[in-house]
Design an enzyme around this catalytic site. Structure first.
Site, PDB file in Angstrom:
ATOM      1  N   GLN A  36      97.598 -35.598 -30.243  1.00 24.38           N
ATOM      2  CA  GLN A  36      97.800 -34.155 -30.062  1.00 24.38           C
ATOM      3  C   GLN A  36      98.181 -33.784 -28.623  1.00 24.38           C
ATOM      4  O   GLN A  36      98.178 -32.612 -28.275  1.00 24.38           O
ATOM      5  CB  GLN A  36      96.580 -33.370 -30.546  1.00 24.38           C
ATOM      6  CG  GLN A  36      95.324 -33.552 -29.735  1.00 24.38           C
ATOM      7  CD  GLN A  36      94.112 -32.964 -30.446  1.00 24.38           C
ATOM      8  OE1 GLN A  36      93.604 -33.528 -31.411  1.00 24.38           O
ATOM      9  NE2 GLN A  36      93.614 -31.826 -30.000  1.00 24.38           N
ATOM     10  N   LYS A  62      88.129 -19.931 -31.205  1.00 19.56           N
ATOM     11  CA  LYS A  62      88.923 -19.932 -29.962  1.00 19.56           C
ATOM     12  C   LYS A  62      90.273 -20.604 -30.212  1.00 19.56           C
ATOM     13  O   LYS A  62      91.304 -20.145 -29.750  1.00 19.56           O
ATOM     14  CB  LYS A  62      88.156 -20.649 -28.867  1.00 19.56           C
ATOM     15  CG  LYS A  62      89.070 -21.226 -27.868  1.00 19.56           C
ATOM     16  CD  LYS A  62      88.664 -21.133 -26.465  1.00 19.56           C
ATOM     17  CE  LYS A  62      89.750 -21.632 -25.574  1.00 19.56           C
ATOM     18  NZ  LYS A  62      90.187 -22.969 -25.885  1.00 19.56           N
ATOM     19  N   ASP A  63      90.257 -21.709 -30.966  1.00 19.65           N
ATOM     20  CA  ASP A  63      91.505 -22.384 -31.339  1.00 19.65           C
ATOM     21  C   ASP A  63      91.925 -21.833 -32.702  1.00 19.65           C
ATOM     22  O   ASP A  63      91.836 -22.515 -33.724  1.00 19.65           O
ATOM     23  CB  ASP A  63      91.288 -23.895 -31.370  1.00 19.65           C
ATOM     24  CG  ASP A  63      90.924 -24.417 -30.001  1.00 19.65           C
ATOM     25  OD1 ASP A  63      91.759 -24.343 -29.098  1.00 19.65           O
ATOM     26  OD2 ASP A  63      89.769 -24.868 -29.825  1.00 19.65           O
ATOM     27  N   GLN A  79      94.608 -23.558 -34.754  1.00 21.46           N
ATOM     28  CA  GLN A  79      94.089 -24.864 -35.219  1.00 21.46           C
ATOM     29  C   GLN A  79      93.201 -24.660 -36.453  1.00 21.46           C
ATOM     30  O   GLN A  79      93.320 -25.370 -37.453  1.00 21.46           O
ATOM     31  CB  GLN A  79      93.295 -25.529 -34.101  1.00 21.46           C
ATOM     32  CG  GLN A  79      92.460 -26.717 -34.550  1.00 21.46           C
ATOM     33  CD  GLN A  79      91.808 -27.448 -33.388  1.00 21.46           C
ATOM     34  OE1 GLN A  79      92.460 -28.193 -32.691  1.00 21.46           O
ATOM     35  NE2 GLN A  79      90.514 -27.237 -33.178  1.00 21.46           N
ATOM     36  N   HIS A 130      80.736 -25.705 -27.935  1.00 14.86           N
ATOM     37  CA  HIS A 130      80.452 -26.770 -28.904  1.00 14.86           C
ATOM     38  C   HIS A 130      78.999 -26.672 -29.398  1.00 14.86           C
ATOM     39  O   HIS A 130      78.718 -26.856 -30.575  1.00 14.86           O
ATOM     40  CB  HIS A 130      80.610 -28.142 -28.258  1.00 14.86           C
ATOM     41  CG  HIS A 130      81.997 -28.476 -27.815  1.00 14.86           C
ATOM     42  ND1 HIS A 130      82.351 -28.568 -26.491  1.00 14.86           N
ATOM     43  CD2 HIS A 130      83.119 -28.750 -28.528  1.00 14.86           C
ATOM     44  CE1 HIS A 130      83.616 -28.899 -26.395  1.00 14.86           C
ATOM     45  NE2 HIS A 130      84.124 -29.006 -27.615  1.00 14.86           N
ATOM     46  N   SER A 166      85.917 -23.380 -22.528  1.00 11.37           N
ATOM     47  CA  SER A 166      86.836 -24.453 -22.878  1.00 11.37           C
ATOM     48  C   SER A 166      86.662 -25.583 -21.878  1.00 11.37           C
ATOM     49  O   SER A 166      86.374 -25.325 -20.698  1.00 11.37           O
ATOM     50  CB  SER A 166      88.282 -23.925 -22.794  1.00 11.37           C
ATOM     51  OG  SER A 166      89.192 -24.992 -22.655  1.00 11.37           O
TER      52      SER A 166
END
Ligand code: PAF
Length: 296
Positions: free
Chosen positions: A79, A167-168, A171, A55, A203
């Site tokens: 989600q 990473k996602d 998404q 992040h 993560s």
């Protein structure tokens, strides 16, 4: 499918989040709107909190792109499937605010559930079929939940830019498609995955790993790299490569949801080496589900 909010609404209470020097924390929509109304070119980083180096890299990237960075922290119930880790998802707001203060991020949006969902969220996005593949196959409704909350946050913050981690990967893809197809005036910026020294993608869910599983966890990334090397050295049979890799992980005690070589532009299964490729994977190490991907 989505649980109405009731007795277990998550509220922001018992925090000391007013004590940070530079940070302005907004909990409700009118006050953040008022604060942002004259601001130009806002760069927005939506998060579910429990901030880690991944992040922080996104946020530093946002700061390079704009003076006005807004970070949201909201664990989005929409989600999570009923059996997933919504309740035990790590919530570390005070620690997150200290980190954001250190980075000189001065606008944080930390709404309660009753602010974002004052009534049951009945308006939801209808997504294209790709949302039911890969992650969507194993987490039905996940992308509807993600895109619905991201759209709500975009409407509140009205950023010019929004940053999402690679990473996602799926998404990021879904958000890019939403922005394009709904004509949102927002540029989506993709940020590279941040990894531990052994390659494990950072993560929040890594903290569910037992100490004894931590070194094994990097094997997912090693597997993706093995597939990448095989493709580069002209391995053409994608199905057997995927199958062999899944078997190897299974032998080591993993439960594999999927390993799929996809076209990077469409996220459809790839047919040959001439396409721009990404290899996507999700697998369980005991009770921890890890996802990762590698572009070829
Ligand atoms: O990637 C996440 O942390 C979440 O899916 C997001 C984008 C903040 C939406 O809740």
């Amino acid at each position: 499918m989505f649980k109405p909010l009731n007795q277990d609404i998550f509220l922001i209470t018992n925090t000391n989040i007013d004590n940070y020097s530079n940070v302005k924390i907004f909990n409700d929509i009118p006050s953040i709107r008022a604060h942002l109304q004259d601001k130009q070119s806002i760069a927005f980083v939506p998060t579910m909190g429990n901030l880690h180096a991944g992040h922080l890299t996104l946020i530093k990237h946002a700061k390079q792109l704009s003076h006005e960075v807004v970070v949201s922290i909201f664990v989005n119930r929409l989600q999570f499937l009923p059996h997933e880790d919504f309740s035990r998802y790590p919530r570390t707001i005070e620690q997150d605010c200290v980190l954001l203060d250190e980075l000189n991020v001065n606008t944080i949006f930390v709404p309660d559930e009753k602010i974002l969902f004052p009534t049951h969220q009945e308006f939801l996005l209808a997504l294209p079929p790709i949302a039911d593949t890969l992650e969507g196959e194993f987490r039905p409704g996940f992308f509807r939940g993600v895109t619905t909350i991201v759209l709500k946050l975009f409407n509140i913050i009205q950023p010019s830019l929004a940053l999402f981690g690679k990473k996602d990967y799926q998404q990021l893809f879904m958000v890019q498609q939403m922005v394009k197809q709904l004509n949102l005036p927002i540029e989506i910026i993709a940020s590279e995955t941040v990894r531990a020294s052994d390659g494990l993608a950072l993560s929040s869910r890594n903290q569910y790993l037992e100490k004894s599983q931590r070194s094994e966890a990097s094997y997912l990334f090693q597997t993706l790299n093995y597939i990448k090397e095989e493709i580069i050295s002209s391995h053409k049979d994608f199905a057997s490569l995927q199958e062999k890799s899944m078997q190897q992980l299974t032998k080591r005690g993993w439960k594999v949801d999927y390993i799929q070589i996809c076209n990077r532009i469409s996220l459809a299964p790839a047919q040959n080496r001439n396409e721009p490729l990404v290899i996507l994977a999700a697998a369980w190490l005991d009770k921890t589900r890890l996802i990762d991907n590698v572009e070829v």
